[in-house]
Design a protein around this motif. Structure first.
Motif, PDB file in Angstrom:
ATOM      1  N   TYR A  50      34.121  38.549  40.357  1.00  9.77           N
ATOM      2  CA  TYR A  50      35.451  38.492  39.748  1.00  9.77           C
ATOM      3  C   TYR A  50      35.531  39.267  38.435  1.00  9.77           C
ATOM      4  O   TYR A  50      36.585  39.791  38.095  1.00  9.77           O
ATOM      5  CB  TYR A  50      35.895  37.039  39.550  1.00  9.77           C
ATOM      6  CG  TYR A  50      36.362  36.418  40.840  1.00  9.77           C
ATOM      7  CD1 TYR A  50      37.527  36.863  41.443  1.00  9.77           C
ATOM      8  CD2 TYR A  50      35.640  35.427  41.479  1.00  9.77           C
ATOM      9  CE1 TYR A  50      37.966  36.333  42.640  1.00  9.77           C
ATOM     10  CE2 TYR A  50      36.070  34.881  42.675  1.00  9.77           C
ATOM     11  CZ  TYR A  50      37.230  35.345  43.257  1.00  9.77           C
ATOM     12  OH  TYR A  50      37.653  34.824  44.442  1.00  9.77           O
ATOM     13  N   ASN A  98      34.621  42.038  37.899  1.00 13.16           N
ATOM     14  CA  ASN A  98      34.981  43.418  38.234  1.00 13.16           C
ATOM     15  C   ASN A  98      36.486  43.625  38.406  1.00 13.16           C
ATOM     16  O   ASN A  98      36.934  44.761  38.512  1.00 13.16           O
ATOM     17  CB  ASN A  98      34.269  43.854  39.527  1.00 13.16           C
ATOM     18  CG  ASN A  98      32.822  44.218  39.278  1.00 13.16           C
ATOM     19  OD1 ASN A  98      32.343  44.136  38.149  1.00 13.16           O
ATOM     20  ND2 ASN A  98      32.112  44.612  40.321  1.00 13.16           N
ATOM     21  N   LYS A  99      37.225  42.536  38.495  1.00 18.91           N
ATOM     22  CA  LYS A  99      38.681  42.645  38.633  1.00 18.91           C
ATOM     23  C   LYS A  99      39.392  42.193  37.360  1.00 18.91           C
ATOM     24  O   LYS A  99      40.587  41.921  37.360  1.00 18.91           O
ATOM     25  CB  LYS A  99      39.155  41.799  39.811  1.00 18.91           C
ATOM     26  CG  LYS A  99      38.701  42.314  41.172  1.00 18.91           C
ATOM     27  CD  LYS A  99      39.432  43.560  41.620  1.00 18.91           C
ATOM     28  CE  LYS A  99      40.790  43.218  42.192  1.00 18.91           C
ATOM     29  NZ  LYS A  99      41.477  44.443  42.697  1.00 18.91           N
ATOM     30  N   GLY A 154      32.424  44.464  33.412  1.00 21.30           N
ATOM     31  CA  GLY A 154      33.374  44.461  34.522  1.00 21.30           C
ATOM     32  C   GLY A 154      34.804  44.766  34.124  1.00 21.30           C
ATOM     33  O   GLY A 154      35.551  45.374  34.888  1.00 21.30           O
ATOM     34  N   LYS A 198      38.325  46.078  32.294  1.00 20.22           N
ATOM     35  CA  LYS A 198      38.888  47.384  31.928  1.00 20.22           C
ATOM     36  C   LYS A 198      38.942  47.540  30.409  1.00 20.22           C
ATOM     37  O   LYS A 198      38.887  48.642  29.901  1.00 20.22           O
ATOM     38  CB  LYS A 198      40.296  47.520  32.505  1.00 20.22           C
ATOM     39  CG  LYS A 198      40.321  47.610  34.022  1.00 20.22           C
ATOM     40  CD  LYS A 198      41.689  48.119  34.490  1.00 20.22           C
ATOM     41  CE  LYS A 198      41.770  48.125  35.998  1.00 20.22           C
ATOM     42  NZ  LYS A 198      41.696  46.739  36.565  1.00 20.22           N
TER      43      LYS A 198
END
Lengths: 519, 519
Positions: A365, A367-368, A408, A410
């Protein structure tokens, strides 16, 4: 050998698959064979798995010298189980050469420090090392270097076989006679069991420890009876007053409020701040206050959060109840409000540490994650962060999910005052690197904001929004001008702890601190 | 070599850890190292795992000759996905030497029969073999003997490494862009994904196939995105009219009603029939009607069911809604009523096949089952049951959870009419043993009840309750007197299928049937 964050890693720690840190994403796409437990077949029906004592559980699971035992820390500073089990293993059964693999270690496991000094516990693998355990390890009393891993690094290490758990002792709030277990439904509730679940799939043996046996089947459960060997009933699994805190009061420190507001402004200036964005923050100090300022921006822009991730407090549950958050993906609960909320709302979902942050699964998660707001003990001019060693070089922190969410997300924002007491938080070189600078994007301090030059895009967004920012060097200089240039710490050669990057490479080492000479 | 149910197992099938069936509980307490997948590390964030076609998914996962592909059958006779994927693998990509590992196979996978005849599919591992697939296997067209496993035997075989899945293709009702998947929330819903979940933990690669992409994160989910490599969108995953049936109408056949009433009476005569008892039954014929008669006994005695297990129909959901059932542990849904019910009530819980019935985990739910009511194609005077081969010796059935629930439950009741058409259901020797007689306790037919002499306790309970019972031999004689003694089937030497006991030993083999000579 020097690694990608410029740290010298002793050669004797390398080889046999162990490499130095090479930068973010180095392991991406590599294949590996998952490790696997050696387990017993329970073909014949058993009415119950309840045993009469921790010792009986240990004997049934074949506990012996040299084994690795795991514990989790969902019961936080109130946990009784880890110290209780270690006492049985070492004082009652006389076991030695023990390795402890825990999600974290702190004051609740103070007796571990004694066992380390006695040479009974010879290995420690953990995220956090706080309290006396940190002190004895820093003093060089542990036979082998402690291995410090992030919350995502732990399931990665278990799955790649870097650590094999012989017996997992898992504290739960309630269990039935066969081991279906939950973090609620008992006398001492912790909410999410996200720290415990993964171990049940990879440990050879699993012992459930609880103070509350409920009717079979205890479903829905967080831990499935198919993974449990024994259920052990104790008087209390923990001290309820230390497991959860009342809702953390929103800070009224104007300096912290200003930093929180600036963090929210940085978030709102990013294009990722749009309907369906995702977010993680911690509790305490300015972090909690970010929620309040973020709510304002969300309402102004008319947008909602898709999911909030990680450790959960009542503040984010309240945002969900106001209709501003779609899902909460919960690894641990910080306060009673979150514990009361988790299993009542189907959109407040328990996730385990692999789902949360494991860099070796097929997409955790983290990573999102669009935004994460994190604190730091120190941050240096390369944006490397230290959350494990104090300014005296002693182990007293925990990477937790810090390196995972930083890698992970942004946009990773560190929020910290420029100085703490006589210590410069922004410095030339952190004592220990726990999160590499290539994962850190923005620093918000009470003396200004700095953006990692790797993130020219974010620099552009802030300029467009009219948010002032400076170089991190100027913040470091400001800090040194206020506090004075810090003296270098003096170390001996002995490595007392290895800081693993989340991918399993070596990010840094902690050496034994030289005893201070009194003038 | 003869096994514990008197079947001759060819020596060439034995060795390398393969043994003949030795009786119930033979593997209990043995340790084994769990098998493990070889998986890819997805360290770098991906926005989406959606691919444009099944072929692209196959290529991404490295599909090649000689691999083992898995499918599940939650979409039952309405499944489009298995046949669609096989077509891509074989017709589009030209792959050969393929092994299929499915939870079951039937008419929805008719094209597999062609691929078997063409020699492209060379191995089949499944519970059910129905329709043309059964015919071509029975005719000796499959290159290697099919392996027939129960629902508990499948996860056992996967975990012991008897079958290694290279790519699992899993049909789901809804998924998000990263593979969090559910059996509801789509255009074609199946409810429980209990048949699919286990594969996601043990297959090297996992491809989700769906017709409905929903917003991220699709939580709560049955399949976690951390186990998913690709998500593939197709027009329809199945034919909704064949996935679920309307609620099965209660039988009004007086013979079936009488058998159902007798089954309920046998249950009520047992001491296990008390508050908190557990129960499983199938759908259709007398099985469904048992629920109605059981309800009567429960109300009379003022007791409730602790849990209902296995495949689920609306009838048992209704009992829960009346407050008579504590939990439903659901592996698959038989009708629309159950599909609508499963995720709305937190006590109606989805479980996977390992939790349900795996004899090699630490205690499956079947081990806590008090009563199971099962049907049979044949049952012999040793209480051995056949649910795989017809009276002509052709594969046309499925053990499903039959051997698992029979072995785990305290009281296993077989309900079947004494004869079907010109076939004696109660016979001297079943064509194929799929559930060994040492696991079967009571037989209820329309001509009387027989109790396995191994269960003198149950004989006592029935006597006490005044329930008449006879020997199974007398029922067999009655059947033969009505129908005539059946002719022996004529077989060739070739083994076309191996029936594995749930513990992995060999229970029986099915040989190629001799082509009938027309006079």
């Amino acid at each position: 050998m020097k690694n990608a964050v410029g740290r010298e890693i002793p050669d004797q720690l390398l080889g046999e698959g162990k490499e130095v840190y090479q930068g973010k994403g180095y392991m991406d796409g590599k294949y590996f064979q998952k490790a696997t437990p050696r387990t017993r077949r329970y073909e014949t029906p058993q009415e119950s798995k309840i045993v009469q004592s921790i010792r009986e559980a240990c004997e049934k699971c074949g506990a012996h010298d040299g084994m690795t035992f795991s514990f989790h820390t969902e019961f936080r500073e109130g946990d009784y189980v880890a110290s209780m089990v270690a006492k049985v293993l070492i004082e009652d059964m006389g076991l030695k050469d023990i390795t402890v693999a825990a999600t974290s270690l702190g004051n609740a496991q103070d007796n571990f420090a004694d066992y380390i000094e006695q040479g009974k516990i010879i290995g420690v693998q953990t995220s956090g090392v706080r309290g006396r355990i940190g002190e004895v390890i820093s003093a060089g009393k542990l036979k082998t270097p402690a291995i410090i891993r992030s919350h995502g690094g732990r399931p990665r290490a278990i799955e790649t076989g870097d650590v094999h758990i012989d017996i997992a002792f898992l504290a739960v709030a309630s269990s039935d006679c066969c081991g279906n277990s939950s973090g609620i439904g008992g006398r001492n509730n912790c909410g999410s069991l996200g720290f415990a679940i993964h171990d049940t799939h990879f440990a050879d043996h699993v012992v459930i420890v609880t103070d509350t046996i409920v009717e079979y089947p205890n479903l829905p459960s967080s831990i499935s009876s198919i993974d449990v060997d024994c259920v052990c009933v104790v008087d209390e699994v923990g001290d309820a007053t230390k497991i959860s805190t009342k809702e953390a009061r929103m800070t009224d420190n104007p300096r912290e409020l200003m930093m929180a507001e600036n963090v929210a402004n940085v978030i709102a200036a990013n294009p990722y701040f749009k309907d369906g964005f995702s977010f993680q923050t911690g509790v305490g100090g300015p972090s909690l206050a970010v929620n309040r300022f973020l709510e304002k921006h969300m309402l102004e822009k008319g947008i909602k959060m898709s999911f909030a991730l990680g450790g959960t407090s009542k503040a984010i549950c309240d945002l969900m109840d106001k209709g501003l958050v779609g899902r909460i993906l919960d690894t641990q609960d910080f306060d009673q409000g979150a514990i009361d909320h988790i299993f009542k709302n189907p959109n407040h979902v328990e996730i385990d540490l692999s789902e949360y942050a494991n860099p070796a699964n097929k997409g955790a998660y983290v990573n999102k994650l669009d935004f994460v707001v994190l604190s730091a003990l120190e941050i240096d001019t390369n944006f490397n962060v230290n959350v494990i060693t104090g300014s005296d070089g002693v182990l007293r922190g925990a990477p937790g999910g810090h390196p995972d969410t930083a890698a992970g997300s942004k946009c990773c924002i560190i929020v910290t005052p420029l100085t703490r007491g006589r210590m410069a938080t922004v410095c030339k070189d952190v004592v220990t690197v726990t999160t590499p600078g290539d994962c850190v994007d923005v620093l918000v301090t009470d003396y200004g904001i700095a953006v990692n030059p790797l993130r020219q895009d974010i620099i552009g967004y802030l300029d467009e929004a009219g948010i002032k920012h400076v170089t991190i060097e100027s913040l470091q200089e400001k800090a040194y001008s206020m506090i004075g240039t810090p003296d270098d710490l003096e170390w001996e050669d002995d490595v007392v702890a290895i800081v693993e990057a989340r991918d399993g490479t070596i990010l840094d080492v902690v050496r034994k601190i030289k005893p201070m000479e009194l003038d």
